[in-house]
Design an enzyme around this catalytic site. Structure first.
Site, mmCIF file in Angstrom:
data_model
loop_
_atom_site.group_PDB
_atom_site.id
_atom_site.type_symbol
_atom_site.label_atom_id
_atom_site.label_comp_id
_atom_site.label_asym_id
_atom_site.label_seq_id
_atom_site.Cartn_x
_atom_site.Cartn_y
_atom_site.Cartn_z
ATOM 1 N N GLU A 29 0.878 -1.154 0.000
ATOM 2 C CA GLU A 29 0.000 0.000 0.000
ATOM 3 C C GLU A 29 0.926 1.218 0.000
ATOM 4 O O GLU A 29 1.755 1.345 0.893
ATOM 5 C CB GLU A 29 -0.837 -0.038 1.280
ATOM 6 C CG GLU A 29 -2.166 0.613 1.147
ATOM 7 C CD GLU A 29 -2.963 0.555 2.447
ATOM 8 O OE1 GLU A 29 -2.778 -0.383 3.235
ATOM 9 O OE2 GLU A 29 -3.758 1.474 2.642
ATOM 10 N N ARG A 254 5.642 -13.179 9.902
ATOM 11 C CA ARG A 254 6.186 -11.829 9.786
ATOM 12 C C ARG A 254 7.552 -11.767 10.417
ATOM 13 O O ARG A 254 7.863 -12.492 11.361
ATOM 14 C CB ARG A 254 5.300 -10.853 10.562
ATOM 15 C CG ARG A 254 4.129 -10.329 9.814
ATOM 16 C CD ARG A 254 3.353 -9.371 10.695
ATOM 17 N NE ARG A 254 3.725 -7.981 10.443
ATOM 18 C CZ ARG A 254 3.185 -7.254 9.478
ATOM 19 N NH1 ARG A 254 2.285 -7.771 8.676
ATOM 20 N NH2 ARG A 254 3.546 -6.006 9.302
ATOM 21 N N LYS A 264 4.452 0.264 9.695
ATOM 22 C CA LYS A 264 4.406 1.564 9.016
ATOM 23 C C LYS A 264 3.809 2.651 9.892
ATOM 24 O O LYS A 264 4.263 3.774 9.883
ATOM 25 C CB LYS A 264 3.509 1.448 7.796
ATOM 26 C CG LYS A 264 4.068 0.682 6.655
ATOM 27 C CD LYS A 264 2.992 0.711 5.605
ATOM 28 C CE LYS A 264 3.329 -0.118 4.406
ATOM 29 N NZ LYS A 264 2.177 -0.188 3.513
HETATM 30 P P1 ATP Z 1 2.517 -2.560 8.335
HETATM 31 O O1 ATP Z 1 1.948 -3.648 9.187
HETATM 32 O O2 ATP Z 1 3.912 -2.176 8.648
HETATM 33 O O3 ATP Z 1 1.615 -1.377 8.204
HETATM 34 P P2 ATP Z 1 1.503 -3.742 5.959
HETATM 35 O O4 ATP Z 1 1.490 -5.213 6.005
HETATM 36 O O5 ATP Z 1 0.227 -3.047 6.158
HETATM 37 O O6 ATP Z 1 2.644 -3.205 6.877
HETATM 38 P P3 ATP Z 1 1.672 -3.555 3.124
HETATM 39 O O7 ATP Z 1 2.034 -2.398 2.302
HETATM 40 O O8 ATP Z 1 0.283 -4.059 3.079
HETATM 41 O O9 ATP Z 1 2.090 -3.216 4.608
HETATM 42 O O10 ATP Z 1 2.706 -4.743 2.887
HETATM 43 C C1 ATP Z 1 2.995 -5.327 1.665
HETATM 44 C C2 ATP Z 1 3.414 -6.749 1.915
HETATM 45 O O11 ATP Z 1 4.518 -6.817 2.815
HETATM 46 C C3 ATP Z 1 2.291 -7.560 2.527
HETATM 47 O O12 ATP Z 1 2.135 -8.731 1.770
HETATM 48 C C4 ATP Z 1 2.754 -7.860 3.912
HETATM 49 O O13 ATP Z 1 2.305 -9.114 4.306
HETATM 50 C C5 ATP Z 1 4.274 -7.806 3.796
HETATM 51 N N1 ATP Z 1 4.889 -7.426 5.077
HETATM 52 C C6 ATP Z 1 4.729 -6.269 5.752
HETATM 53 N N2 ATP Z 1 5.404 -6.282 6.914
HETATM 54 C C7 ATP Z 1 6.029 -7.477 6.991
HETATM 55 C C8 ATP Z 1 6.893 -8.115 7.958
HETATM 56 N N3 ATP Z 1 7.253 -7.506 9.090
HETATM 57 N N4 ATP Z 1 7.354 -9.353 7.683
HETATM 58 C C9 ATP Z 1 7.006 -9.968 6.552
HETATM 59 N N5 ATP Z 1 6.212 -9.448 5.615
HETATM 60 C C10 ATP Z 1 5.710 -8.219 5.816
HETATM 61 MG MG MG Z 2 -1.331 -4.103 4.802
#
Ligand code: ATP
Ligand code: MG
Length: 542
Positions: A29, A254, A264
């Site tokens: 995102e 994760r 984020k």
């Molecule tokens: P945050 O929880 O930091 O806001 P998010 O998952 O909402 O992150 P996205 O932009 O949706 O952020 O993430 C894109 C991809 O990265 C998703 O498929 C998510 O599962 C993966 N991702 C995000 N954070 C991690 C993490 N700490 N470890 C592994 N994969 C991750």
């Molecule tokens: Mg997300």
């Protein structure tokens, strides 16, 4: 080479003929900068596809027009390139709005979706809890005609935000709350950066995501563990819309790292509350922050690959990443001498005004990196912590009164006398040197107490050193507010000197001998050298 449970699934799917090609996607995102947790998802998606000569698509998940920003998209594209990957193509979730809409119309026609008038709060109440079943909405049994008309009116902007939603009819008694008639469209009256004011309704993630995957012929849709509970809905959407292909969602754990925050939302808060300078502050676990600090894309990739993937979330100790940086740069980097907390040393038996240039290899473990000429004269600096008047014990390997140490690449010196200031603190050490002991001259009859680095005061360059510690306090309580978890000592600035051969250019990386791995900051200038400590040798050997 990547190896994990997802690769095994892919191998099976190719062997069985279920798929003839592997296609993965990374779907961020664009509402913030990427952090090292995202690197796990990026490396996993790209490396797995690469294993099978497949493709990886970068898809910006921009279904919510309120959040997206162009600068975040640019940063994400740069970060992925920095990690060494090129997406097969770059797409947007919004590319599929027309199809998402067409599929929704079909769902309504099949009696599988309805327009609901319940407010957000009412909907929550009707949904029930894990322990209590949900209740069906009074609007659930509207006719297909009425639903089609109302949905059309939602699209045209006849209703306000929150007034109506489109929901799918699944099961209000399901043990999985996500299956209790989830909303798939809501009204948002904001223009979208890509589709302008065409839409007043936007699809929700759980509905749009599987459809996007299907339209892009994604074979394996990898996501982090929190989506496990969403998988039944993912599969429901695919089964009930019958799009062009059938993607499969697979979850992995994760990545978390001790002493920092991979989320984020919190990273944004750190920037907005000015606790850190920006997203690329070297303390940040963002990819831009790690880059500025001096981490290499290779070290991050190796870190991700070596820490592996599993079906559980993992918390990795902080110094594991440090280890991969050192591994990457140990032989690649030149080594330099620097003195962070300088103490004056005067060689009393060396001629005033004389300067010698001594040949010194750039990396003792890698001859290919050549050598340089280090200067030596009567006035030097050593680290304050490399001198004590009286040595505490026989293990002490630095300079003390009456004892001899080797100056790296130069001579043995012996400390004879100290000069103190009015507070009794040592400000200068008077030493003598033995000119027969030049490093490499073969003379080795005596063993010095230790070997320490130095810089020649007549040619050394002043430098600002930025030393970093964990972003989050060691003893932070998980329930504390972010500002209380934040480690106020996470950045320390000290001034000292680098040797005459030190390069001032931004991003120049070296190992400062006996100290750590350093990288010049973007703001480093010829007349104001700024050096960021990437990894301390001292800490990581604790
Ligand atoms: P945050 O929880 O930091 O806001 P998010 O998952 O909402 O992150 P996205 O932009 O949706 O952020 O993430 C894109 C991809 O990265 C998703 O498929 C998510 O599962 C993966 N991702 C995000 N954070 C991690 C993490 N700490 N470890 C592994 N994969 C991750
Ligand atoms: Mg997300």
């Amino acid at each position: 080479m990547i190896s994990n449970f997802i690769k095994t699934i892919m191998e099976e799917d190719l062997a069985s003929g279920k798929h003839s090609e592997i296609i993965t996607r990374f779907p961020p995102e664009p509402n913030a900068f990427l952090h090292i947790g995202h690197a796990r998802a990026i490396v996993t998606n790209f490396e797995l596809a690469k294993c099978f000569n497949g493709k990886t698509i970068l898809r910006f998940d921009d279904t919510n027009p309120a959040k997206e920003e162009k600068r975040f998209m640019d940063a994400i594209i740069n970060d992925i390139a920095w990690l060494g990957y090129t997406p097969y193509k770059v797409t947007f979730g919004s590319d599929y709005f027309d199809d998402d809409y067409a599929f929704a119309i079909n769902l309504i026609k099949e009696g599988k979706a309805y327009v609901d008038d319940l407010t957000k709060d009412e909907m929550r109440e009707y949904r029930g809890t894990l322990d209590t079943p949900g209740k069906e909405s009074p609007y659930r049994n509207r006719s297909v005609e009425e639903n089609l008309k109302l949905f059309e009116e939602m699209k045209e902007g006849k209703f306000d935000e929150g007034e109506k939603t489109l929901r799918v009819k699944i099961d209000m008694k399901s043990s999985n709350l996500n299956m209790r008639d989830p909303a798939i469209y809501r009204i948002i009256k904001k223009p979208h950066p890509h589709t302008g004011d065409k839409w007043n309704i936007y699809p929700l993630y759980d509905y749009a995501h599987p459809l996007q995957d299907a339209e892009e012929y994604i074979t394996h849709s990898l996501c982090s563990l929190e989506y496990v509970e969403h998988r039944p809905l993912y599969d429901w959407v695919i089964e009930n819309t019958k799009p062009m292909s059938v993607p499969r969602q697979i979850e992995f754990g994760r990545l978390n790292i001790e002493g920092t925050i991979l989320s984020k939302r919190y990273l944004k808060e750190l920037v907005e509350s000015k606790l850190v300078d920006d997203y690329d502050d070297p303390r940040m676990p963002t990819l831009v922050g790690l880059k500025r600090r001096g981490f290499t894309p290779e070290s991050i990739k190796e870190f991700v690959l070596s820490t592996g993937l599993s079906r559980i979330n993992s918390e990795i100790p902080l110094n594991v990443l440090d280890h991969f940086l050192m591994d990457d740069l140990k032989l690649k980097n030149v080594r330099r001498m620097a003195v962070l907390n300088p103490l004056k040393v005067t060689i009393t038996n060396y001629d005033e005004g004389k300067v010698e240039y001594l040949d010194f290899p750039n990396n003792l473990e890698n001859e290919e990196l050549g050598s340089r000429k280090i200067s030596f004269s009567k006035h030097l600096y050593i680290e304050k912590e490399d001198f004590v008047e009286v040595k505490p014990n026989n293990k002490y390997k630095r300079l003390s009164l009456g004892a001899e140490v080797r100056l790296m690449g130069a001579y043995f010196i012996k400390a004879n006398e100290v000069i103190k200031d009015e507070n009794g603190e040592v400000v200068e050490v008077l030493c003598t040197y033995d000119k027969e002991t030049l490093s490499g001259s073969g003379f080795n009859a005596r063993k010095p107490q230790g070997t320490i680095q130095y810089v020649d005061a007549s040619t050394a360059k002043k430098a600002e050193f930025r030393l970093f510690d964990t972003l989050i306090k060691n003893d932070a309580n998980p329930d504390d507010e972010l500002k209380d978890k934040f480690n106020p000592d996470s950045k320390q600035v000290v001034y000292g000197f680098v040797e005459n051969c030190y390069e001032w250019e931004p991003e120049f990386k070296s190992q400062l001998m006996r100290n750590g791995y350093y990288s010049n900051d973007y703001d480093s200038k010829e007349d104001h050298i700024i050096v960021n400590r990437t990894v301390s040798l001292k800490q990581s050997f604790k």
